[in-house]
Scaffold this motif. Structure first.
Motif, PDB file in Angstrom:
ATOM      1  N   GLU A  27       0.843  -1.186   0.000  1.00 19.20           N
ATOM      2  CA  GLU A  27       0.000   0.000   0.000  1.00 19.20           C
ATOM      3  C   GLU A  27       0.884   1.244   0.000  1.00 19.20           C
ATOM      4  N   ASN A  28       0.284   2.409   0.065  1.00 17.96           N
ATOM      5  CA  ASN A  28       1.057   3.639   0.164  1.00 17.96           C
ATOM      6  C   ASN A  28       1.890   3.638   1.440  1.00 17.96           C
ATOM      7  N   ALA A  29       3.086   4.206   1.361  1.00 21.41           N
ATOM      8  CA  ALA A  29       3.979   4.239   2.513  1.00 21.41           C
ATOM      9  C   ALA A  29       3.343   4.986   3.685  1.00 21.41           C
ATOM     10  N   ARG A  30       2.585   6.045   3.382  1.00 22.81           N
ATOM     11  CA  ARG A  30       1.920   6.816   4.448  1.00 22.81           C
ATOM     12  C   ARG A  30       0.944   5.924   5.223  1.00 22.81           C
ATOM     13  N   GLU A  31       0.157   5.113   4.517  1.00 27.08           N
ATOM     14  CA  GLU A  31      -0.784   4.211   5.180  1.00 27.08           C
ATOM     15  C   GLU A  31      -0.040   3.143   5.978  1.00 27.08           C
ATOM     16  N   PHE A  32       1.039   2.635   5.403  1.00 27.10           N
ATOM     17  CA  PHE A  32       1.825   1.606   6.080  1.00 27.10           C
ATOM     18  C   PHE A  32       2.371   2.110   7.407  1.00 27.10           C
ATOM     19  N   ILE A  33       2.958   3.306   7.392  1.00 26.34           N
ATOM     20  CA  ILE A  33       3.551   3.861   8.606  1.00 26.34           C
ATOM     21  C   ILE A  33       2.480   4.134   9.659  1.00 26.34           C
ATOM     22  N   ASN A  34       1.336   4.668   9.239  1.00 28.87           N
ATOM     23  CA  ASN A  34       0.264   4.967  10.190  1.00 28.87           C
ATOM     24  C   ASN A  34      -0.394   3.708  10.754  1.00 28.87           C
ATOM     25  N   ASN A  35      -0.397   2.621   9.994  1.00 29.30           N
ATOM     26  CA  ASN A  35      -1.030   1.377  10.449  1.00 29.30           C
ATOM     27  C   ASN A  35      -0.111   0.505  11.284  1.00 29.30           C
ATOM     28  N   ASN A  36       1.179   0.809  11.273  1.00 24.35           N
ATOM     29  CA  ASN A  36       2.147  -0.050  11.953  1.00 24.35           C
ATOM     30  C   ASN A  36       2.234   0.317  13.432  1.00 24.35           C
ATOM     31  N   HIS A  37       1.532  -0.453  14.248  1.00 21.54           N
ATOM     32  CA  HIS A  37       1.563  -0.245  15.700  1.00 21.54           C
ATOM     33  C   HIS A  37       1.945  -1.567  16.363  1.00 21.54           C
ATOM     34  N   SER A  38       3.223  -1.739  16.611  1.00 19.61           N
ATOM     35  CA  SER A  38       3.707  -2.975  17.219  1.00 19.61           C
ATOM     36  C   SER A  38       3.305  -3.039  18.690  1.00 19.61           C
ATOM     37  N   LYS A  39       2.871  -4.210  19.125  1.00 19.57           N
ATOM     38  CA  LYS A  39       2.450  -4.374  20.506  1.00 19.57           C
ATOM     39  C   LYS A  39       3.629  -4.622  21.447  1.00 19.57           C
ATOM     40  N   LEU A  40       4.753  -5.053  20.891  1.00 24.37           N
ATOM     41  CA  LEU A  40       5.896  -5.379  21.736  1.00 24.37           C
ATOM     42  C   LEU A  40       6.927  -4.260  21.821  1.00 24.37           C
ATOM     43  N   GLU A  41       6.967  -3.412  20.795  1.00 19.59           N
ATOM     44  CA  GLU A  41       7.986  -2.364  20.753  1.00 19.59           C
ATOM     45  C   GLU A  41       7.349  -0.989  20.897  1.00 19.59           C
ATOM     46  N   THR A  42       7.666  -0.306  22.004  1.00 16.61           N
ATOM     47  CA  THR A  42       7.150   1.042  22.222  1.00 16.61           C
ATOM     48  C   THR A  42       7.826   2.040  21.300  1.00 16.61           C
ATOM     49  N   ARG A  43       9.119   1.880  21.113  1.00 14.80           N
ATOM     50  CA  ARG A  43       9.896   2.809  20.289  1.00 14.80           C
ATOM     51  C   ARG A  43       9.949   2.267  18.858  1.00 14.80           C
ATOM     52  N   PRO A  44       9.451   3.020  17.888  1.00 16.61           N
ATOM     53  CA  PRO A  44       9.341   2.537  16.506  1.00 16.61           C
ATOM     54  C   PRO A  44      10.655   2.079  15.891  1.00 16.61           C
ATOM     55  N   HIS A  45      11.763   2.778  16.178  1.00 18.85           N
ATOM     56  CA  HIS A  45      13.015   2.407  15.526  1.00 18.85           C
ATOM     57  C   HIS A  45      13.480   1.018  15.936  1.00 18.85           C
ATOM     58  N   LYS A  46      13.111   0.586  17.168  1.00 14.00           N
ATOM     59  CA  LYS A  46      13.468  -0.751  17.612  1.00 14.00           C
ATOM     60  C   LYS A  46      12.736  -1.809  16.801  1.00 14.00           C
ATOM     61  N   TYR A  47      11.492  -1.528  16.449  1.00 16.57           N
ATOM     62  CA  TYR A  47      10.697  -2.490  15.681  1.00 16.57           C
ATOM     63  C   TYR A  47      11.370  -2.775  14.342  1.00 16.57           C
ATOM     64  N   TYR A  48      11.708  -1.742  13.606  1.00 16.59           N
ATOM     65  CA  TYR A  48      12.313  -1.935  12.288  1.00 16.59           C
ATOM     66  C   TYR A  48      13.689  -2.577  12.400  1.00 16.59           C
ATOM     67  N   SER A  49      14.421  -2.237  13.438  1.00 21.58           N
ATOM     68  CA  SER A  49      15.743  -2.827  13.632  1.00 21.58           C
ATOM     69  C   SER A  49      15.637  -4.321  13.891  1.00 21.58           C
TER      70      SER A  49
END
Length: 409
Positions: free
Chosen positions: A140-162
């Motif tokens: 999907e669009n990157a904007r939608e992807f970023i807004n929909n990505n809410h990880s339950k285990l990682e509070t800090r977003p950069h940790k999730y992608y790492s």
């Protein structure tokens, strides 16, 4: 004389202080951790999404900001990333800083556009954009992807992608995908980028890894799936590989970073059953290319070691050498069929190879001009490719023989 002495006394001190004029406190900067790029409705414009991390959330200072979100997300329409950064400074209270960006999300529609490569290439002129940034293509669009990505285990977003980008080491479902490798292979060769989505198109397949992002049957958990790879050629997306095809592509490379993964194979002694095994590639593949023939010949030997983990049929493979030979043959047949299908797909559909074989082909020429004139990627379309798997069964994952229940041996 007194004035001269005073000058020589104060001058060294002034040299120490000259570097403080442009100092900036950490709290004055807004560190972007994720950049998203989409195709804009306006011609020759892009929608750039910045995810600015809140340093207080997830840290020891959380008590001072208990109700603040972990990040702030905003989207700017501009001609390029750097222009969008300047416009974002008119909205965000802190100075936008791109030096900590670890991930760039590319919307699939934008990745398929003609000016995708030019936007990405021009952004690296800014010293804050580093070439080790992870590249992800979203369905999907990157904007939608970023807004929909809410990880339950990682509070800090950069940790999730790492953490997610490290999972390729364990599964091989996604490739190593960063800006540096993209620029190395963007001319002629195929580049595989991580493919992800927050949308759902669930399907059930017998092979547990033959899925694209969004197809994995999932009922709960994080909304984002990362499996498979987006195929880019000459700076433009031309297709998608499944997780299984991606993993096999990495196996065919001479040097593979994925060492072990879990796979399932048909039980040769019991129809309808599958055997789980850990497959390991501890040695490099051997790639030999003969460019003197027409079409060229490619010979690939892939050494694999297999540890059998689960045998639901309870057939004795651990002590029965005849059954072991059948299982070894079935594993080899299964892998060769999948590899053959993958190679045909890359030759007919993509017209180039993602296995980094061009490095081996290049060694067959004295000069780069000769190699460029030969046009390896074009020759590959008709190449005669032979792949041989050297299978070694190391163990059967049990200390005791499987318990019998009256079924076949």
């Amino acid at each position: 004389m007194k004035r001269l002495k005073l000058f020589f006394l104060l001058f060294p001190i002034s040299l120490i202080l000259v570097g403080c004029w442009d100092k900036s406190e950490l709290e004055e900067r807004g560190y972007v951790i994720v950049i998203g790029i989409d195709k804009s409705k306006k011609d020759h414009m892009i929608d750039v999404t910045f995810q600015v991390e809140n340093p207080q959330v997830g840290s020891s200072s959380l008590a001072t900001a208990p109700n603040e979100p972990p990040s702030d997300i905003l989207t700017i329409t501009a001609t390029d990333i750097l222009s969008a950064k300047e416009l974002a400074n008119s909205i965000v209270s802190r100075k936008i800083d791109l030096s900590q960006v670890e991930t760039i999300i590319i919307g699939e529609a934008f990745a398929k556009s003609d000016y995708f490569h030019h936007i990405i290439a021009s952004s690296t002129r800014d010293p804050e954009i580093r070439r080790r940034i992870i590249m992800i293509v979203s369905k999907e669009n990157a904007r939608e992807f970023i807004n929909n990505n809410h990880s339950k285990l990682e509070t800090r977003p950069h940790k999730y992608y790492s953490f997610m980008s490290d999972r390729w080491k364990d599964t091989g479902f996604v490739p190593i995908s960063d800006l540096n490798r993209y620029f190395q292979r963007s001319s002629g060769a195929l580049f595989l980028a991580i493919y992800a989505t927050s949308e759902r198109d669930e399907r059930y397949r017998e092979s547990s890894d033959n899925y694209k992002a969004g197809q994995v049957p999932q009922k709960e958990g994080d909304p984002v799936q990362m499996i498979g790879s987006a195929v880019l050629k000459n700076g433009k997306m031309i297709g998608v590989l499944t997780g299984e095809e991606t993993r096999n592509s990495l196996l065919l490379r001479e040097k593979s970073k994925t060492h072990h993964y879990i796979d399932t194979f048909i039980d040769p002694k019991m129809e309808g059953h599958r055997i789980s095994a850990r497959v390991g590639k501890e040695e490099h593949s051997k790639v030999k290319i003969n460019v003197k023939t027409e079409p060229p010949e490619v010979f690939v030997t892939v050494p694999l070691k297999v540890q059998v983990l689960s045998i639901p049929s309870q057939i004795d493979y651990a002590s029965n050498e005849k059954n072991q030979a059948l299982l070894k043959g079935e594993i080899k047949k299964d892998l060769e069929e999948k590899i053959s299908s993958l190679i045909k797909k890359t030759q007919k559909e993509f017209g180039a190879e993602p296995f980094v074989w061009y490095e081996e082909a290049r060694r067959e020429f004295w000069t780069m001009d000769e190699f460029i004139k030969y046009d390896w990627q074009k020759k590959y379309r008709d190449a005669d490719v032979k792949v041989d798997f050297e299978i070694t069964i190391e163990s059967f994952g049990s200390q005791l023989k499987p318990q019998k229940t009256g079924r076949g041996d």
